[in-house]
Design a protein around this motif. Sequence first.
Motif, short mmCIF file in Angstrom:
data_model
loop_
_atom_site.label_atom_id
_atom_site.label_comp_id
_atom_site.label_asym_id
_atom_site.label_seq_id
_atom_site.Cartn_x
_atom_site.Cartn_y
_atom_site.Cartn_z
N GLU A 776 0.82 -1.20 0.00
CA GLU A 776 0.00 0.00 0.00
C GLU A 776 0.86 1.26 0.00
O GLU A 776 0.56 2.23 -0.70
CB GLU A 776 -0.92 0.00 1.22
N PRO A 806 -0.97 -10.77 -5.92
CA PRO A 806 -2.34 -10.24 -5.74
C PRO A 806 -2.42 -9.08 -4.76
O PRO A 806 -3.24 -8.18 -4.93
CB PRO A 806 -3.11 -11.46 -5.21
N ASN A 807 -1.55 -9.07 -3.74
CA ASN A 807 -1.59 -7.95 -2.80
C ASN A 807 -1.21 -6.63 -3.47
O ASN A 807 -1.78 -5.58 -3.18
CB ASN A 807 -0.65 -8.22 -1.62
N GLN A 810 -4.12 -5.51 -5.59
CA GLN A 810 -5.14 -4.87 -4.76
C GLN A 810 -4.71 -3.48 -4.33
O GLN A 810 -5.53 -2.54 -4.30
CB GLN A 810 -5.41 -5.73 -3.53
N GLY A 814 -6.67 -0.23 -5.27
CA GLY A 814 -7.12 0.55 -4.12
C GLY A 814 -6.67 1.99 -4.21
O GLY A 814 -7.40 2.92 -3.84
N SER A 849 -7.80 -12.14 -11.21
CA SER A 849 -7.78 -11.13 -10.15
C SER A 849 -7.74 -9.72 -10.73
O SER A 849 -8.34 -8.80 -10.17
CB SER A 849 -6.56 -11.34 -9.25
N GLU A 853 -10.61 -7.02 -9.90
CA GLU A 853 -10.30 -5.73 -9.30
C GLU A 853 -10.80 -4.57 -10.16
O GLU A 853 -11.29 -3.56 -9.64
CB GLU A 853 -8.79 -5.60 -9.07
N GLU A 856 -14.53 -4.33 -9.65
CA GLU A 856 -14.84 -3.75 -8.35
C GLU A 856 -14.52 -2.26 -8.31
O GLU A 856 -15.23 -1.48 -7.67
CB GLU A 856 -14.05 -4.48 -7.25
#
Length: 1795
Positions: A776, A806-807, A810, A814, A849, A853, A856
């Motif tokens: 992040e 995958p992290n 995301q 995000g 994935s 994503e 989403e």
Amino acid sequence: MATSLAAQLAQIAADSRASFNSKALKATHSKSLIWEPRVAAGQTFAEIYQVCLEGFEDLCHLDARFAHFGTTLFSEQSQEADRTQMTVEENAALDKRVDSFLHLVGSRLRLMPAVKAIEWLIRRFRIHEFNTAALITTFLPYHTIPAFVTLLSILPAKIPLEYRFLDPYIRSLTAPPRAAIVQQATNRPEFLSTISQYTLQSCRARQEYPGLVSFWGGVMAEAVNGMLDKMRSGRRSIQLENDHLLLQQIGPVLSEVLVMKEVPGIQIASYMIVTILAAKGSLNDGALAAFMDQLVHGWTVDTYRTGLVCLCILAQHRSAKQVSSRVAKALMKVPNLVPTLVDINREHRVDKLANGLALASLDRVTKKGDIRSLPLVNSLLLANLLQEMQIKVAYKAMLLAAHKVNDQVDEDGRIRKDLGSTLVSLSQAGGDAGDAIRSAIGEVDFDIEELELKLGAAIRPTLAIEQSPADEKEEQEMRAIDKQPDLDSTLQELTKLEPPAASCLAQESGSLFHDLCTVFLSAAATQRDLERFDATPVLGRPSAPSNSFYFSFFLRVWCGPFPTLAKVAALDRVKARLKESDSADRDFQAIIPYCAVALSDPAKKVRRAAADLVAVLGSLLKDSSGQSRQVWGNTDLYDKAGIPSMLDRDSLRSLLHSVLIPCLEEAVLHEGHIIAALVSALESSKGSSKKETEKRHLSHATRLSILKFLCGHVMETPLLTVKLRLLRSLNQIRSISGTSRTDLLLPLLRWWAALSREEAIKLAARESLDEGLMEEAVADVVIANHATGLETFFQLVNSPKTVLRPNLVQAIFGRITKIWPSMKSDTKSATARSMFAMTQNRPLADQGSIVTEAVELLRRVDLTTDILLEFIDSLQDEVKLATEKPANKRRRVSTTEQSGSVALQSSPELKAALSKTTFVLELVQESDPAVHPELLPSLFTTLSDLHQLGTIIGSELGYLQNLVLSSLLEMMPAYKDNKDLSIDASVGHGDVLATCIQKSSSPAVINSALLLVASLAKTAPDVVLQSVMPIFTFMGSSVLKQADDYSAHVVNQTIKEVIPPLIETFRRRGRNVVASTKDLLASFVTAYEHVPSHRKHDLFISLVQNLGPEDFLFAVLAMFVDRYAATDNMISFTTQMMSSFSVETQLQTLIKLLDLISDTLKPNPGLSSTLLGGDGAGEHDSQKIATKQFNLLPHLLANRRLKREITQLAERDDMETGKIRDLYATLLESILALAATVKGKKVLYSRCGDALSNLLNLLSIAEFIKSVETLLDRPNVGLRQKVLRALELRVDSESIGNAKSREALLAFLPQLTAVIRESDDTNYKHTAVTCVDKISEKYGKKDLDAVAAAASTIAGDHCLGQSSQTLRVMALLCLASLVDVLQDGIVPVLPVAIPKALAYLEESLDSEEPNTELHNAVYAFMAALAQHIPYMITGAYLDRLLTCSNASAAADLDDESNSNRTHCLQFLAKLVDPKVFYNALNQNWAFAADCGFSAVVEHLQILGMALDKHSKAVVAKNAASLSALFLSSMDLRRTVASGPVKSSISPAELDEIETKISDDALKMIYKLNDATFRPIFSKLMEWAWIGLPKNDTSGRTLRLFAVYGFLDTFFGSLKSIVTSYASYIIESAVKILSATDFKDASSKQLWRRVLHTLTRCFEHDQDSFWQAPSHFGAVAPVLVEQFLHAGSVDAAEDLIPAVVELAAAADSQEHHKELNGALLKHLRNGQAAVRLAVVQCQQALTGRLGEEWLQALPEMLPYISELQDDDDEVVERENRRWIVGIEEKLGESLDSMLQ
């Protein structure tokens, strides 16, 4: 003086309970709980004592504790006790015994024995006067039962003060409600004290019971609750005083109750009261603690669970402190305490109790060294019972306890070891509790490292990481160092190593750093070891300012995952080295970023040491003012890169003195402050105050330099912790002077993304970091609208390598979601376009994935209208591409083949189009369509395209259609509210919606479409009105079928919004609205059968109301009946629908319905042809249509609600009433006119008559009769009959007490009789007779003359004399009712009526098929006569009736006929003159016998009923005729066998008949005396023996068989009373036994019956009748002789019992000897059967008579001896059994006697 003396005497008399007034004494004596006062007043104490003693004895059987009262209160001497004569001491002692008894008996007051016992105390000891309070208190728990009211009635006038509230209930003798008792307890402390003390005394004496405990607990709880409410005050001092007063009142009681261990029920009740006190009272901690101590002191195994709940509530209202030692000890003893608390925690909070227990347990550890409670504390902390703060407090208390434990408490160290283990296990716990504990570790103020060393345990948890082979190798090396003998040898080894040239922040320094770090951690515990380690050559401390290894080593330590102690030591080492003089000329700016990292460390000690280090750096910079200094680590800090973007002197000074040093104090206090300080310094200062701005303002160049400097270290440092903590600040800085953080840090993102997943995990795990946080932080470096950064994002997510992380994926998505609101419109569009393109790519196996994503993201962000419009517009091209056909092939193919080919070839395109369409429409739906009303045209276009697409693929695409429709629905309010928005009516949106409703089978789609139509009809009516009719047509076949509430709402909304404007449009165009809406109505009517039953009524009511009931209700009703006919369900439905409207509307509807029927029958129908389809139909079809309507009309007119409402309106006299009357007149005129029109059409005319009849029923009975008088003059007999039938129904419904109805109906009787006389129509007469029957039955007794005249007419030739069977039946039934009404007044009619009735009865039975209706009617008439005027049934009538009854019984009629006949005969048997009746029975016996078994049985049943009814005198008076009847009946067997009786009766039926004869004969005998009956008996025996010719042997046998059957019953029932009558049968019996022919079956049966009769007679001889020699001598020889026939009969069943009973009856030694001798002779008979029978008889005699019979044993022995060698084995075996029996009776063996 005299006046004073008189007053004193009056006072004494008033206080005295003794009285010399006899009336007063009698009144006092009459006070009773059981008997009425008048009965009680006349009772003596002895009588009372006997009754009450029984109750007391029953109590003693129930409970032995009552027994000792038998010597005091209930002794014989108590009858003489008089309380008024007893001394004070004696009365006091008596009071104690009474109180004790009342406490004990309280549990059984619902039992009569208890009431009897208390009755004695009241009557003898007057406890209701002397012990009033105790008596009332005993009964008070039962205040709802009648006994309590009885107690109130006997209480004295003056009752105790606390019970004065019962005075109103004593006066009214009603039970007091519970509320009154609770109110008294709340307001009167003395009353509450009374019942409390009573309950406590019962509990102390173990005399409590559940009812008392629950009563006390309930009243006490409600009273305490009420007192708390009453005592509530806003002033603190008054509230405290009130609480103190309340505790004084109830505290002692609760204190005692809480410790009553033997009474768990009252303990639980007290818990409830204490809970109320704690919850509502303002109790201080002392009071609550006292209650808690008392509670645990008294609880038991039975109450601890409930006590724990109470304890939890008490603890919640107490301050957060540890519980007392007593409570803690008690809780520790509770089994499974923690699971129990977890269970309680589901309903009540337990956190304060658990926290207090944990603190108390830790206090015991500190003070007493009690470690047994540590597991409990551990469980409490981990059980999720405590709040986060409580967990922290408890854990800190445990840490503190570990600090305080010393050698005095813990000599062997065991306590500290266990404490350490517990602390370690808790620090490693998971979940919220583990997080709170680890947070608490970081918050403690004392030295945690010192504690770890003291306990020998690592309390602070370390993150477990997955180890790589290299890590394992390093760990092994570290373990090798650990295993070395000691630190000294390790340090000695280090002296041999040379200082390395590379920095510890370089890549190749890993192995050496870890080795040194291990030694450093070991040495950090003490200052001495730390100094020795610091002096090792390998660190190169002397050359630290010029060589980067020394400082970089400690930099890496304090930034690494090491203990706080080690970090602090590292910071201190660096600080100490920097203070030395050789460091003054160096620039150590490379250390500053690492100091910032240390300042954000979670450990406060680390932050404090870092603050000191920064202060040293600041002093170095200040000391070297103006000097040019060499930068430390400039060339080799990060491998060969050196320090990136170095700061100039001014920037460095600003960073230290303006940013870091001013915030050091705050940074020490909070770990996040340094991040905020850096962000504040690097951002613009517009948000700061002026003073602060001047102090900390940095120039753009300085801020940019610092930003580049920090970003450079982030890029170069190998430590992820440093990167992560610095990024926390940097990621909050967007840009400085045009340079964004993305420009500087984007390479970091690319570097991190280039790592493989395993590499990233390894790097994060090495520093005990969460990989996700790093992902992040790295993704956050990209800011909004940064083209390169966003492009990098898109490159990364499209990279196959990134997919494996995958992290990171995301994190990237995000980040895009987070910066979306800050993006510009074109950036949003481009980003959305890219994301949308990702979603449409066919995902590979490893790219799922990415697509997920992207989907989403599009769902989460707020898409603009332009983006959505672009997405929707793209669908049209997609659908067009998917649906267009391929180029025609050269060969010719059929259309079907071509279509199949298209569908097959287009399958991938269709799938893609569907997927894309679904996604886009879902995005629109989720994007709040109300905000994007501009999408409406495109959505309608899409909806049309969906229809086309669905046609191609063969699917409705209901989900997609529903998405579009729901989105359009949400847009409607925007178009309604915003006048600038408009909808183009020429595009055809209504047709699209109509197509939706028509072609869809999905309820959701249809509902949404209909709601949209309704909204459009209100918002833009021109858009949909042209398509309304097809829409409603399709509704009938779809949505109306749905049973859910939502569909109902949709339909109602559609009807409400669409129909009114539609009707208004038709009216404006001048069209007939009913004819114009025919299709609409037809669609709803057609859908009726598919509409769920619970929705039908509301749906059609809503439809009619919106259409207009005045114009449309008749049309809806007519169409319903036309389609479904007038079935029961349809009639019920239409009637209910009519009832929902006003009377005026209903009458208007009926008039229009009649007009419609009339229109149907016209040659050229008008409206009816449109509504009912009668256009062009023939006459027959028109009649069919009209008949359907007519079938409904009578039912609508018969509506009770309509009648009630008309009646109510008729009672009023206003304009509305006049209007209703006009409508009623019009309706009547219409129906009469229609009747005239259809007169030639039978069916329609009949229906019209029904309607007219029901119409007239709308009026009152009086008005109806007036109408009937004119209608009866009409020639239409059918109509007149129906009017009379309506009258009949009206009579049934009229009340007997209605005087107006009675007068009108009785006045109408003459007209009815005229109808009966004059009419030729049988049915009309039948109806008239029925009316007469109904009127006479209900009102006849009010006018007997009119009823008598009607009876005469009915009994005459005009009615009863008619040939019609139905009329005869009705006439007879009517006459039966008139007999009940007139009774003697009907006698003049009977000479005519009875003969006709009997003739009809004979006629009904003579025919081949019996007429049961006429049969039953005659019997109903005759039963009424027998019941009311039996004297009119003379002998001749009775003979004929009995003859017919016999024939009826034999006719095998149905149950109803048999019941009616039996009912009539029962009245005859009971009420007709006995002489006449018995003679008739006697005379009809022969005919009954001829009719067979059923007739005979019924004949005898009636005889038995008559005998039961009549008295002894009557029976004796008719003994002759009865005896003749019984003789005839007993001869039935013979007459059946010989032939006089015509019917065939089986032997079994004969047996049943004879049993019944015997029963009836006994009934007669019971009512005769001996003088009357003995001649009859003698005559019977004479008739049986000599009544037949001598040569009729078989006849005599059969007659004797019947007679002896009666004798068997006679002697068996009357027993010893009639033994003397045996003298009449001796001769007969002897002759029968002597002359029996055993070859003849009848003779043999008679022989058996005679023996059985004799056995009964012998058995019941109590007067020594058979001891008489004449009697014994006549019978005994004959009986013994019968053994000679043992081979032909079963002697054991018949003969042996007779001989045994004779021997028992003839209780004489001589008779026994004679009988024994005769029997012994037969033992030498040549027949084995004879010998066997005699031996068996001897066995029975021995068993029955015992030693009396064995007195003749010497005579028996020779025979017994002979029988031992008998030729027959059976005889020999039975002989041995006889011997055994003899030996059992004598008690000695016969062996010696038989030798």
